[in-house]
Design an enzyme around this catalytic site. Structure first.
Site, PDB file in Angstrom:
ATOM      1  N   GLY A 151       0.686  -0.721  -0.097  1.00 10.59           N
ATOM      2  CA  GLY A 151      -0.198  -0.037  -0.301  1.00 10.59           C
ATOM      3  C   GLY A 151       1.102   1.160   0.700  1.00 10.59           C
ATOM      4  N   CYS A 152       0.174   2.050   0.352  1.00  9.88           N
ATOM      5  CA  CYS A 152       1.152   3.203   0.378  1.00  9.88           C
ATOM      6  C   CYS A 152       2.232   3.693   1.290  1.00  9.88           C
ATOM      7  CB  CYS A 152      -0.578   4.609   0.775  1.00  9.88           C
ATOM      8  SG  CYS A 152      -1.499   5.005   0.125  1.00  9.88           S
ATOM      9  N   TYR A 153       2.598   3.045   1.965  1.00 10.12           N
ATOM     10  CA  TYR A 153       4.191   2.956   3.059  1.00 10.12           C
ATOM     11  C   TYR A 153       5.017   2.204   2.135  1.00 10.12           C
ATOM     12  CZ  TYR A 153       2.754  -0.979   5.267  1.00 10.12           C
ATOM     13  OH  TYR A 153       2.354  -2.425   6.172  1.00 10.12           O
TER      14      TYR A 153
END
Length: 358
Positions: A151-153
């Site tokens: 995901g985003c991280y």
């Protein structure tokens, strides 16, 4: 013997040609039958801080949007996951290579020894790392790492991995790529929460070079935590019609509470006071998330300027977003004490310290 410092030398970024943001709004708004909820949606759109989100999906005949007649999502038709992954296999490597070409305009990419690729919006085998390596002519001996579905991280994980590589092999030249095609996952829904989640996301790619050459940003100590009792707040569900994003309205509040935890704050700030941090690269997951970070650390107005510009210009591009923000900061005055921070499923918060090489 001290380990060498790893440097993020430069970043190249790329987005597709087609702006999907207002086409999405025109599609989503009439779907909300409850007038009260429709007004809430309109207010959230107005305060989203987003003006543009880009898509790899081709225009419909006559220049229409992907939801127009002849478009990928024509009249609400939702293609199966197979059709969406076929587009991912074609478009993700292509957009990645545009970002790599823009990186090559800034630094010499000869002699790459490692390739680290992060992506969570598609699957293909041979992997996107292999496809990109072959297309740009990397040696078969180049070591590859694919960071998938974090995901985003994931940008933090990718850059952290490159840092470890360079610190253990000082002669390494690590090419890091983050590519996400979020617009492949439009869902057929009239519920406001998933529509607000889809409102955030666009497509983008970024490529970076990490070496021991003292240029760009020095990558300092990483940090990470998983917030308790938060596993369901950010979630991708694999369905027969793409990946369905679940993004709870509780996320900003949980993030603010987690950042305020003294142990996490000490790690994130590198033992410094907030006032000593002169560079903030925060994942632009949405305006409310950026507001939560500002509130948790009592940041002055403008501290998250690079994140807010990224959000305005591109929306949330999952793992690529943080790289876009760091790219903006590389072009500004030197940073003495910087913090990069991103969030994602789990609910996880991860990051690293950084500072300018000069």
């Amino acid at each position: 013997m001290p380990q060498p410092t790893a440097y993020l030398n430069a970043i190249g970024t790329a987005v597709p040609e087609h702006d999907a943001h207002h086409a999405f709004l025109d599609w989503a708004t009439p779907r909300i039958a409850d007038p009260r909820l429709a007004k809430v949606f309109g207010r959230m759109v107005a305060r989203s801080g987003i003006e543009h989100r880009w898509t790899v999906l081709p225009e419909a005949p006559g220049g229409g949007s992907p939801v127009a007649p002849g478009g990928f999502y024509e009249n609400g038709f939702m293609p199966g996951t197979g059709a969406r992954m076929a587009l991912y296999a074609e478009e993700a490597p292509t957009l990645s290579i545009v970002a790599i070409d823009r990186l090559a305009e800034q630094v010499d990419l000869h002699g790459i020894t490692h390739l680290v690729v992060a992506s969570c919006t598609g699957f293909v085998a041979p992997g996107i790392d292999q496809i990109v390596a072959a297309r740009i002519g990397l040696s078969p001996s180049v070591e590859r790492l694919l960071v998938g579905f974090m995901g985003c991280y994931a940008a933090v994980a990718a850059l952290r991995s490159a840092r470890h590589i360079v610190r253990s092999e000082p002669g390494a030249r690590a090419l890091v790529v983050c590519v996400e095609l979020c617009t492949l996952h439009l869902q057929d829904t009239a519920e406001i929460e998933p529509l607000l989640a889809m409102l955030q996301f666009g497509d983008g790619a970024a490529a970076a070079l990490v070496t021991s050459d003292p240029a760009g940003f020095a990558l300092e100590a990483p940090f990470a935590t998983t917030l308790p009792d938060s596993a369901g707040l950010i979630r991708w569900d694999i369905t027969d019609q793409g990946f369905a994003m679940h993004l709870s309205g509780e996320v900003p509040g949980r993030i603010a509470a987690g950042l305020a935890d003294p142990a996490f704050a000490a790690a994130a700030l590198g033992g410094r006071q907030v006032e000593e941090i002169d560079g903030w690269a925060v994942h632009a997951g949405g305006r409310s998330i950026l507001d939560a970070v500002e509130s948790a650390y009592h940041l002055p107005q403008g501290a998250l300027w690079a994140s807010r510009e990224t959000l305005n210009d591109n929306g949330n591009m999952s793992s690529a977003t943080l790289m876009f923000t760091l790219a903006k900061m590389l072009a500004t005055p030197p940073v003495e004490h910087g913090v990069a921070l991103a969030f994602g499923p789990g609910l996880a918060a991860e990051g690293f310290g950084f500072r300018s090489a000069a």
